[in-house]
Design a protein around this motif. Structure first.
Motif, PDB file in Angstrom:
ATOM      1  N   GLU A 108       0.868  -1.189   0.000  1.00 35.90           N
ATOM      2  CA  GLU A 108       0.000   0.000   0.000  1.00 35.90           C
ATOM      3  C   GLU A 108       0.899   1.233   0.000  1.00 35.90           C
ATOM      4  N   ARG A 109       0.712   2.068  -1.032  1.00 35.89           N
ATOM      5  CA  ARG A 109       1.580   3.234  -1.166  1.00 35.89           C
ATOM      6  C   ARG A 109       0.905   4.252  -2.081  1.00 35.89           C
ATOM      7  N   ASP A 110       1.076   5.517  -1.743  1.00 32.94           N
ATOM      8  CA  ASP A 110       0.563   6.606  -2.591  1.00 32.94           C
ATOM      9  C   ASP A 110      -0.958   6.478  -2.822  1.00 32.94           C
ATOM     10  N   HIS A 111      -1.693   6.157  -1.768  1.00 32.65           N
ATOM     11  CA  HIS A 111      -3.162   6.087  -1.808  1.00 32.65           C
ATOM     12  C   HIS A 111      -3.661   5.027  -2.789  1.00 32.65           C
ATOM     13  N   THR A 112      -2.868   4.005  -3.008  1.00 37.01           N
ATOM     14  CA  THR A 112      -3.320   2.909  -3.857  1.00 37.01           C
ATOM     15  C   THR A 112      -2.681   1.620  -3.359  1.00 37.01           C
ATOM     16  N   VAL A 113      -2.973   0.537  -4.057  1.00 33.88           N
ATOM     17  CA  VAL A 113      -2.455  -0.779  -3.687  1.00 33.88           C
ATOM     18  C   VAL A 113      -1.703  -1.355  -4.889  1.00 33.88           C
ATOM     19  N   TYR A 114      -0.521  -1.928  -4.637  1.00 39.54           N
ATOM     20  CA  TYR A 114       0.295  -2.557  -5.683  1.00 39.54           C
ATOM     21  C   TYR A 114       0.443  -4.044  -5.363  1.00 39.54           C
ATOM     22  N   LEU A 115       0.258  -4.861  -6.391  1.00 46.33           N
ATOM     23  CA  LEU A 115       0.571  -6.279  -6.288  1.00 46.33           C
ATOM     24  C   LEU A 115       1.936  -6.505  -6.923  1.00 46.33           C
ATOM     25  N   VAL A 116       2.825  -7.172  -6.214  1.00 45.66           N
ATOM     26  CA  VAL A 116       4.227  -7.309  -6.648  1.00 45.66           C
ATOM     27  C   VAL A 116       4.585  -8.795  -6.685  1.00 45.66           C
ATOM     28  N   ARG A 117       5.164  -9.218  -7.832  1.00 45.92           N
ATOM     29  CA  ARG A 117       5.665 -10.585  -7.960  1.00 45.92           C
ATOM     30  C   ARG A 117       7.113 -10.520  -8.471  1.00 45.92           C
ATOM     31  N   THR A 118       7.972 -11.220  -7.762  1.00 50.68           N
ATOM     32  CA  THR A 118       9.388 -11.284  -8.135  1.00 50.68           C
ATOM     33  C   THR A 118       9.750 -12.748  -8.380  1.00 50.68           C
ATOM     34  N   GLN A 119      10.355 -13.033  -9.561  1.00 51.46           N
ATOM     35  CA  GLN A 119      10.704 -14.413  -9.901  1.00 51.46           C
ATOM     36  C   GLN A 119      11.895 -14.433 -10.870  1.00 51.46           C
ATOM     37  N   VAL A 120      12.395 -15.658 -11.088  1.00 52.10           N
ATOM     38  CA  VAL A 120      13.501 -15.870 -12.021  1.00 52.10           C
ATOM     39  C   VAL A 120      12.932 -16.369 -13.344  1.00 52.10           C
ATOM     40  N   ARG A 121      13.287 -15.687 -14.442  1.00 51.28           N
ATOM     41  CA  ARG A 121      12.838 -16.112 -15.769  1.00 51.28           C
ATOM     42  C   ARG A 121      13.654 -17.306 -16.263  1.00 51.28           C
ATOM     43  N   ALA A 122      13.179 -17.819 -17.407  1.00 52.54           N
ATOM     44  CA  ALA A 122      13.874 -18.979 -17.983  1.00 52.54           C
ATOM     45  C   ALA A 122      15.288 -18.640 -18.420  1.00 52.54           C
ATOM     46  N   ASP A 123      15.516 -17.373 -18.782  1.00 56.10           N
ATOM     47  CA  ASP A 123      16.865 -16.988 -19.221  1.00 56.10           C
ATOM     48  C   ASP A 123      17.787 -16.665 -18.055  1.00 56.10           C
ATOM     49  N   GLY A 124      17.286 -16.791 -16.817  1.00 54.87           N
ATOM     50  CA  GLY A 124      18.115 -16.553 -15.630  1.00 54.87           C
ATOM     51  C   GLY A 124      18.014 -15.168 -15.068  1.00 54.87           C
ATOM     52  N   ASP A 125      17.290 -14.229 -15.715  1.00 51.33           N
ATOM     53  CA  ASP A 125      17.138 -12.881 -15.179  1.00 51.33           C
ATOM     54  C   ASP A 125      16.060 -12.866 -14.077  1.00 51.33           C
ATOM     55  N   VAL A 126      16.313 -12.047 -13.066  1.00 56.04           N
ATOM     56  CA  VAL A 126      15.333 -11.832 -12.002  1.00 56.04           C
ATOM     57  C   VAL A 126      14.450 -10.647 -12.399  1.00 56.04           C
ATOM     58  N   VAL A 127      13.160 -10.914 -12.500  1.00 55.48           N
ATOM     59  CA  VAL A 127      12.200  -9.895 -12.930  1.00 55.48           C
ATOM     60  C   VAL A 127      11.219  -9.621 -11.784  1.00 55.48           C
ATOM     61  N   GLN A 128      10.948  -8.351 -11.580  1.00 55.62           N
ATOM     62  CA  GLN A 128       9.926  -7.953 -10.592  1.00 55.62           C
ATOM     63  C   GLN A 128       8.801  -7.223 -11.329  1.00 55.62           C
ATOM     64  N   ALA A 129       7.592  -7.816 -11.274  1.00 58.23           N
ATOM     65  CA  ALA A 129       6.411  -7.236 -11.928  1.00 58.23           C
ATOM     66  C   ALA A 129       5.555  -6.532 -10.887  1.00 58.23           C
ATOM     67  N   VAL A 130       5.127  -5.301 -11.195  1.00 64.33           N
ATOM     68  CA  VAL A 130       4.315  -4.480 -10.272  1.00 64.33           C
ATOM     69  C   VAL A 130       3.024  -4.096 -10.987  1.00 64.33           C
ATOM     70  N   PHE A 131       1.889  -4.343 -10.316  1.00 65.24           N
ATOM     71  CA  PHE A 131       0.583  -4.005 -10.905  1.00 65.24           C
ATOM     72  C   PHE A 131      -0.113  -2.992 -10.010  1.00 65.24           C
ATOM     73  N   ASP A 132      -0.629  -1.923 -10.599  1.00 64.06           N
ATOM     74  CA  ASP A 132      -1.342  -0.863  -9.879  1.00 64.06           C
ATOM     75  C   ASP A 132      -2.838  -1.206  -9.842  1.00 64.06           C
ATOM     76  N   MET A 133      -3.396  -1.341  -8.625  1.00 62.89           N
ATOM     77  CA  MET A 133      -4.815  -1.717  -8.444  1.00 62.89           C
ATOM     78  C   MET A 133      -5.735  -0.501  -8.408  1.00 62.89           C
ATOM     79  N   ARG A 134      -5.278   0.653  -8.847  1.00 60.67           N
ATOM     80  CA  ARG A 134      -6.053   1.882  -8.711  1.00 60.67           C
ATOM     81  C   ARG A 134      -7.451   1.756  -9.331  1.00 60.67           C
TER      82      ARG A 134
END
Length: 445
Positions: A108-134
Motif C-alpha cells: 500500500e503506497r501513494d493512496h493505492t495498492v500494488y501487487l508485486v511478484r518477483t521471480q527468475v525467468r527462464a533466461d536466468g534474469d530476475v524480474v519484478q512485476a508491479v501491478f497498480d490496483m487503482r
C-alpha cells in the motif's frame, strides 16, 4: 367512524409501525446481503485476474512494452518514465536470487495498492512485476456507492411498502375494535333506560314490602334485587364512561379546570350515609386554596368516587380513611389510605384488570379500578397502589396541574360552592356540598 379507545388505538398504531419496521429491516438485510456477496465475488474475480496477468507478465512479458498498469523491473534495464516510486523492492530481488523461488506481496503506497511478484525467468534474469490496483479499487468504490443508493431507495420503498402492508394487515383489527367500541356504547345506552326502570320499580316494591310488613324472605329477596339492579346500572355507567373517554378533551386549550380539593370533599359528602352506617371516620386533608387539574369533571368525580368507595368497602367498622391532597413538582397528588386488611403487593396489577373478582364478601365483577386507571391515564396522570396484608392499603393519583392558557389569565376565578358539613365525616379546610348521586359499592381488591 369512531375510533377505538386510546389504549387499543395505540396498540393498533404500534402494530402498524412494527410491520413497517420489520419490512424495512428485511429489505435492508436483503440489500446488504446482496451487496456483500457482490463485493466478495468482485474482489475475488479481480484479484484472480490481476495475479494471473501479473504472473504472465513476470514470466513472459515484454520488458519494453508491459501490459497496462504493469511495470517490469530487470537489472540493467531502465524502467518506464511513469513507473511508481519505491520500486523495485530490492529485498525481494535479493531473496529470489538467493532461493530461486518466486515471492508475491501486496504493498500500500501513494493512496493505492500494488501487487508485486518477483521471480527468475527462464533466461536466468530476475524480474519484478508491479501491478497498480487503482482502477480495481475505484470499481469497488463505485459498487459500494451504487449499493448505498440502492439501500436508500430500498429503505424508502420499505417505508412505503411497510406502511401499506401495516395498514392493510391491521385494518381488520382496527375495524373490529371500532365495531366493539360502537357496540358497547350503543348497548349501554339502550340498556340504561330499562335497567333504571327495573331498579326504580324494585325500590318501590321493597318500600311497599317494608310498609306492609311482608315476611322477611320476601323483603330480603327484594333487597337483593335492588342491590343487583343497582350494580348492573353501575356497570353500564362504567361502560359508558369508558367509551366516552376516547372523545374527551386532549388538547390543553380544550381542558376545563377542575378543583380536585372541592371535588374530593363533595365525593366524601356523598358517601356520608355509608360512612355513618359503617361507623367509619373519613378525613380530607387538603389546602384551603384550590388544586386545579384539567379534564372532564364527571370522569374525575367517578375516579375519586371509585377510590373512596373501594376504601369504604374494605375498611372494617370503626376504621379510618385518610384522603390527602397536595401539590408537588407541577402535579396534584391525591392519596387515599385506609385501615383495612390490605392486599398482597404481588397482586397490584390484578387490581387494575377489568372484571377482576376481588376477595372477600365485597368483591364483585366490574370495571372498578380498571376504569379508574383509564380515566387517570386519559388525563395524563398515573395511579399507584401500595399495601401489605393486615396494614391497610394506599392508592395515589397524580395528575398534571392545570395551567391557564394566556388568553384566560385575566378571567375571574370560578365561584365555589357554599360551605357545609355532613355528619360522620371529618373535613379539614373548606368543606363543600356534594353534587350528583352517591354510588353504592366499589371496586374489588
Amino acid at each position: 367512524m369512531s375510533r377505538p379507545v386510546p389504549t387499543e388505538w395505540t396498540a393498533v398504531r404500534r402494530a402498524r409501525l412494527r410491520i413497517a419496521v420489520i419490512t424495512g429491516a428485511i429489505i435492508t438485510l436483503l440489500i446488504t446481503a446482496v451487496g456483500g456477496v457482490a463485493h466478495v465475488v468482485m474482489v475475488d474475480a479481480q484479484n484472480e485476474q490481476v495475479w494471473r496477468e501479473l504472473r504472465y507478465g513476470a514470466s513472459s512479458g515484454d520488458l519494453t512494452r508491459p501490459p497496462v498498469c504493469t511495470w517490469l523491473y530487470v537489472p540493467g534495464v531502465a524502467p518506464l518514465p511513469n513507473a511508481p516510486r519505491g520500486f523495485p523492492l530490492r529485498a525481494d530481488v535479493a531473496q529470489v536470487r538467493r532461493t530461486h523461488e518466486a515471492v508475491e506481496r501486496t504493498v500500500e503506497r501513494d493512496h493505492t495498492v500494488y501487487l508485486v511478484r518477483t521471480q527468475v525467468r527462464a533466461d536466468g534474469d530476475v524480474v519484478q512485476a508491479v501491478f497498480d490496483m487503482r482502477f480495481q479499487l475505484a470499481d469497488r468504490s463505485h459498487l459500494w456507492f451504487a449499493l448505498g443508493v440502492a439501500e436508500v431507495v430500498g429503505l424508502l420503498a420499505a417505508a412505503v411498502t411497510g406502511a401499506l402492508l401495516g395498514h392493510r394487515a391491521v385494518a381488520p383489527l382496527a375495524e373490529a375494535l371500532t365495531r366493539q367500541h360502537r357496540f358497547v356504547t350503543d348497548a349501554s345506552h339502550e340498556l340504561r333506560t330499562p335497567i333504571t326502570q327495573v331498579h326504580t320499580r324494585a325500590q318501590v316494591l321493597a318500600r311497599q314490602a317494608a310498609v306492609e310488613e311482608l315476611p322477611d324472605p320476601h323483603r330480603d329477596g327484594l333487597a337483593r334485587l335492588v342491590s343487583s339492579t343497582g350494580r348492573l346500572g353501575e356497570v353500564l355507567d362504567d361502560l359508558l364512561l369508558s367509551a366516552s373517554i376516547a372523545a374527551g378533551p386532549s388538547l390543553p386549550s380544550e381542558q376545563l379546570p377542575v378543583d380536585l380539593v372541592e371535588l374530593a370533599r363533595s365525593v366524601v359528602a356523598e358517601e356520608s350515609e355509608r360512612v355513618r352506617a359503617r361507623r367509619l371516620t373519613v378525613v380530607v386533608d387538603g389546602p384551603s386554596h384550590p388544586l386545579l387539574v384539567g379534564g372532564i369533571r364527571t370522569a374525575l368525580r367517578r375516579a375519586v368516587g371509585e377510590l373512596l368507595s373501594n376504601a369504604i368497602r374494605h375498611t372494617p367498622a370503626d376504621g379510618r380513611i385518610d384522603m390527602t391532597l397536595s401539590r408537588t413538582g407541577g402535579l396534584v397528588v391525591l392519596a387515599v389510605a385506609d385501615t383495612g386488611p390490605g392486599f398482597d403487593p404481588a397482586a397490584v396489577e390484578q387490581l387494575f384488570q377489568r372484571f377482576h373478582r376481588g376477595s372477600g364478601d365485597g368483591g364483585r365483577y366490574g370495571l372498578g379500578l380498571a376504569l379508574l386507571r383509564e380515566v387517570v391515564t386519559r388525563h395524563g396522570g398515573t395511579v399507584a397502589a401500595a399495601s401489605s396484608p393486615g396494614h391497610g392499603a394506599r392508592f395515589i393519583i397524580r395528575l398534571p396541574e392545570y395551567v391557564h392558557p394566556p388568553r384566560a389569565r385575566g378571567r375571574a376565578r370560578p365561584v365555589m360552592a357554599a360551605r357545609t358539613r355532613r355528619p360522620g365525616v371529618l373535613l379539614r379546610g373548606r368543606p363543600r356540598p356534594a353534587s350528583g348521586r352517591a354510588r353504592p359499592g366499589g371496586s374489588p381488591r
